[in-house]
Design a protein around this motif. Structure first.
Motif, PDB file in Angstrom:
ATOM      1  N   LEU A  92       0.825  -1.211   0.000  1.00 57.93           N
ATOM      2  CA  LEU A  92       0.000   0.000   0.000  1.00 57.93           C
ATOM      3  C   LEU A  92       0.860   1.262   0.000  1.00 57.93           C
ATOM      4  O   LEU A  92       0.430   2.314  -0.478  1.00 57.93           O
ATOM      5  CB  LEU A  92      -0.929   0.022   1.219  1.00 57.93           C
ATOM      6  N   GLY A  93       2.056   1.165   0.574  1.00 60.16           N
ATOM      7  CA  GLY A  93       2.955   2.317   0.585  1.00 60.16           C
ATOM      8  C   GLY A  93       2.553   3.419   1.545  1.00 60.16           C
ATOM      9  O   GLY A  93       2.909   4.585   1.344  1.00 60.16           O
ATOM     10  N   THR A  94       1.796   3.079   2.600  1.00 59.17           N
ATOM     11  CA  THR A  94       1.392   4.081   3.586  1.00 59.17           C
ATOM     12  C   THR A  94       1.458   3.480   4.979  1.00 59.17           C
ATOM     13  O   THR A  94       1.108   2.308   5.168  1.00 59.17           O
ATOM     14  CB  THR A  94      -0.038   4.596   3.303  1.00 59.17           C
ATOM     15  N   ASP A  95       1.923   4.275   5.950  1.00 62.71           N
ATOM     16  CA  ASP A  95       2.024   3.793   7.324  1.00 62.71           C
ATOM     17  C   ASP A  95       0.658   3.640   7.975  1.00 62.71           C
ATOM     18  O   ASP A  95       0.491   2.828   8.891  1.00 62.71           O
ATOM     19  CB  ASP A  95       2.882   4.750   8.159  1.00 62.71           C
ATOM     20  N   LEU A 143      -3.723   3.542   7.343  1.00 62.21           N
ATOM     21  CA  LEU A 143      -4.778   3.323   6.356  1.00 62.21           C
ATOM     22  C   LEU A 143      -5.633   4.566   6.176  1.00 62.21           C
ATOM     23  O   LEU A 143      -5.973   5.244   7.151  1.00 62.21           O
ATOM     24  CB  LEU A 143      -5.676   2.167   6.793  1.00 62.21           C
ATOM     25  N   THR A 144      -5.999   4.825   4.940  1.00 63.41           N
ATOM     26  CA  THR A 144      -7.060   5.779   4.657  1.00 63.41           C
ATOM     27  C   THR A 144      -8.355   5.001   4.454  1.00 63.41           C
ATOM     28  O   THR A 144      -8.340   3.764   4.324  1.00 63.41           O
ATOM     29  CB  THR A 144      -6.750   6.599   3.400  1.00 63.41           C
ATOM     30  N   TYR A 145      -9.451   5.713   4.388  1.00 61.57           N
ATOM     31  CA  TYR A 145     -10.734   5.036   4.202  1.00 61.57           C
ATOM     32  C   TYR A 145     -10.765   4.272   2.882  1.00 61.57           C
ATOM     33  O   TYR A 145     -11.336   3.184   2.790  1.00 61.57           O
ATOM     34  CB  TYR A 145     -11.877   6.059   4.262  1.00 61.57           C
ATOM     35  N   ALA A 146     -10.099   4.823   1.853  1.00 62.69           N
ATOM     36  CA  ALA A 146     -10.070   4.163   0.547  1.00 62.69           C
ATOM     37  C   ALA A 146      -9.223   2.897   0.553  1.00 62.69           C
ATOM     38  O   ALA A 146      -9.366   2.044  -0.322  1.00 62.69           O
ATOM     39  CB  ALA A 146      -9.547   5.133  -0.510  1.00 62.69           C
ATOM     40  N   ASP A 147      -8.326   2.759   1.546  1.00 60.16           N
ATOM     41  CA  ASP A 147      -7.431   1.595   1.603  1.00 60.16           C
ATOM     42  C   ASP A 147      -8.094   0.363   2.204  1.00 60.16           C
ATOM     43  O   ASP A 147      -7.541  -0.746   2.107  1.00 60.16           O
ATOM     44  CB  ASP A 147      -6.188   1.916   2.454  1.00 60.16           C
ATOM     45  N   LEU A 148      -9.227   0.509   2.836  1.00 66.77           N
ATOM     46  CA  LEU A 148      -9.796  -0.580   3.628  1.00 66.77           C
ATOM     47  C   LEU A 148     -10.094  -1.826   2.801  1.00 66.77           C
ATOM     48  O   LEU A 148     -10.042  -2.945   3.315  1.00 66.77           O
ATOM     49  CB  LEU A 148     -11.070  -0.102   4.335  1.00 66.77           C
ATOM     50  N   GLN A 192      -0.923  -1.491  11.056  1.00 66.22           N
ATOM     51  CA  GLN A 192       0.237  -0.911  11.721  1.00 66.22           C
ATOM     52  C   GLN A 192       1.062  -1.966  12.446  1.00 66.22           C
ATOM     53  O   GLN A 192       2.303  -1.910  12.449  1.00 66.22           O
ATOM     54  CB  GLN A 192      -0.208   0.183  12.695  1.00 66.22           C
ATOM     55  N   LEU A 193       0.404  -2.948  13.052  1.00 66.45           N
ATOM     56  CA  LEU A 193       1.144  -4.030  13.707  1.00 66.45           C
ATOM     57  C   LEU A 193       1.994  -4.809  12.696  1.00 66.45           C
ATOM     58  O   LEU A 193       3.149  -5.161  12.972  1.00 66.45           O
ATOM     59  CB  LEU A 193       0.181  -4.983  14.411  1.00 66.45           C
ATOM     60  N   LEU A 194       1.429  -5.086  11.538  1.00 66.37           N
ATOM     61  CA  LEU A 194       2.153  -5.835  10.520  1.00 66.37           C
ATOM     62  C   LEU A 194       3.363  -5.059  10.000  1.00 66.37           C
ATOM     63  O   LEU A 194       4.430  -5.636   9.761  1.00 66.37           O
ATOM     64  CB  LEU A 194       1.215  -6.181   9.362  1.00 66.37           C
TER      65      LEU A 194
END
Length: 446
Positions: free
Chosen positions: A291-294, A296-301, A410-412
């Motif tokens: 995903l390339g982001t630390d 999540l955004t709502y669109a990433d779910l 975030q844990l992963l």
């Protein structure tokens, strides 16, 4: 002990299979320790509809997708949720949406929907992510870690920050105890306030929660903020109706409990199986990295398909709410069995999710059973119901899934964890499922 007695001459509904259990106490012990809800024995012995005795009351137990689906559909409006749940949690969570029915439930749900729109959920995600970052900084970088108490504290922090707009601070420990005591009181065998026992602790817990929330109402009423507490204070239905102060407090207590307790169960189960199956942990971790982001955004779910499969399987194997209660407000029939009015009805969702007729090797962690083309959950419309079904389907379902995915993402990215190859998580099924040993893991920040 009069509250545990039953008349040995008592029979269940005429023509319905079942038994009263032991003299005097029936199945009260099995009910209190959770084994009655999780066992397949009654289904094998009596079929999908049977009767039994516990807590001095007659219960109709409902197993299997046909029977559970019919009760949830409630086409003749014979099954009420409020009086069904009230026998277990009424004194501690009265006024919560799950304990309301028919027109009153419809009115409250219409107002509350305003607090769970997609726009609102996206707004809760920012503070949620910040709270997770701050919470994980307090975890040890490497070494043994009891996962369940750590994640329970984190989900409580997330719920209070997202729902109330601010962290708890020094009140956190006291409120955590209050929630725990209120939830555990549901399966108390002694159901009146004997000091030191579960029922009395639950009543005290409810008072603590009310005393914490009520003084904050004027400020929440005065200014509309992005948190759920404020949303409930200002939410209106299409006719302009609002919640009273008492209604806001009751809904907040129930939602705070549900938001952190059921999410804690799901995250604990998910962490356990990802530790037991490192190939799935690495698969989920790779998708999070992609995903390339630390955060999540709502669109990433919807962009974490492996995590989604594991989440569904975790909720199947260890169903966060193992059973659902109803109460008949009029006589009805269920799969040909007559159920009189004023009868408690217990739906066994744990058993539903472990029926080997539908779920091959049901105790095995196999996320692919939810992937195409298998989709074992689609064999029957009422086979997979971790959030319930019908008009009482969990209103916080999307928030809960969002919370679990955001925390696990975030844990992963930040850590790796494992358990010994021969370790099996021992479950305490009193009230909501939790590990008896806290789920000890070997933990390392990356």
């Amino acid at each position: 002990m009069a509250f545990l007695l039953h008349d040995p001459r008592h029979l269940g509904p005429r023509g319905m299979p079942g038994d009263a259990g032991l003299p005097l106490i029936g199945y009260t012990w099995q009910f209190a320790n959770g084994s009655l809800m999780a066992s397949r024995e009654r289904y094998d012995r009596y079929g999908p509809v049977s009767w039994t005795r516990a807590l001095g009351k007659t219960f109709v137990t409902v197993n299997g997708p046909d029977a559970c689906g019919e009760v949830f559909a409630n086409r003749d409006r014979a099954y009420a949720s409020g009086p069904g749940w009230s026998v277990l949690i009424g004194p501690f969570f009265h006024g919560g949406l799950m304990l309301l029915d028919f027109d009153e439930h419809h009115r409250h749900r219409r107002i509350m929907q305003d607090a769970f729109t997609a726009e609102r959920l996206a707004g809760y995600l920012g503070p949620l992510n910040e709270t997770v970052i701050q919470g994980l900084r307090q975890w040890p970088r490497v070494g043994p870690l009891d996962f369940h108490p750590r994640i329970k504290q984190l989900t409580l922090d997330v719920a209070t920050r997202s729902f109330m707009g601010a962290p708890l601070g020094p009140e956190a420990d006291r409120l955590n105890v209050a929630f725990n005591d209120s939830v555990l009181a549901a399966t108390a065998a002694v159901r009146f306030p004997v000091p030191g026992l579960r029922w009395a602790k639950g009543l005290t817990g409810r008072k603590v929660l009310e005393q914490f929330l009520r003084p904050q109402l004027p400020a929440k009423r005065a200014t509309e903020g992005p948190d759920l507490f404020s949303a409930l204070c200002h939410a209106t239905d299409p006719d302009g109706a609002r919640f009273t102060d008492d209604e806001v407090v009751s809904h907040m207590i129930f939602l705070l409990m549900a938001a952190h307790d059921t999410s804690t169960t799901t995250l604990t189960t998910l962490a356990y199986y990802l530790a037991k199956h490192p190939e799935w942990q690495e698969r989920c971790r790779a998708e999070s990295h992609a995903l390339g982001t630390d955060v999540l955004t709502y669109a990433d779910l919807d962009r974490l398909p492996s995590l989604d499969l594991c989440l569904k399987e975790a909720m199947r194997i260890v169903t966060p709410v193992p059973g659902v209660m109803r109460y008949t407000v009029r006589e009805t029939t269920l799969l040909g069995h007559r159920i009189p009015a004023d009868t408690y009805v217990s739906l066994h969702l744990w058993n539903l999710h472990h029926l080997h007729e539908y779920w091959p090797d049901p105790d095995r962690f196999d996320p692919e059973r939810f992937a195409e083309p298998r989709r074992e959950d689609k064999q029957h419309r009422s086979l997979y119901l971790p959030f319930g079904h019908g008009v009482h389907k969990c209103i916080g379902m999307y928030f809960g899934q969002m919370e679990v995915k955001a925390i696990m993402h975030q844990l992963l990215l930040r850590s790796r964890w494992s358990v010994p190859r021969d370790y099996e998580m021992p479950l305490d099924l009193r009230s909501l499922p939790r590990p008896k040993d806290g789920l000890p893991v070997r933990f390392a920040m990356l």
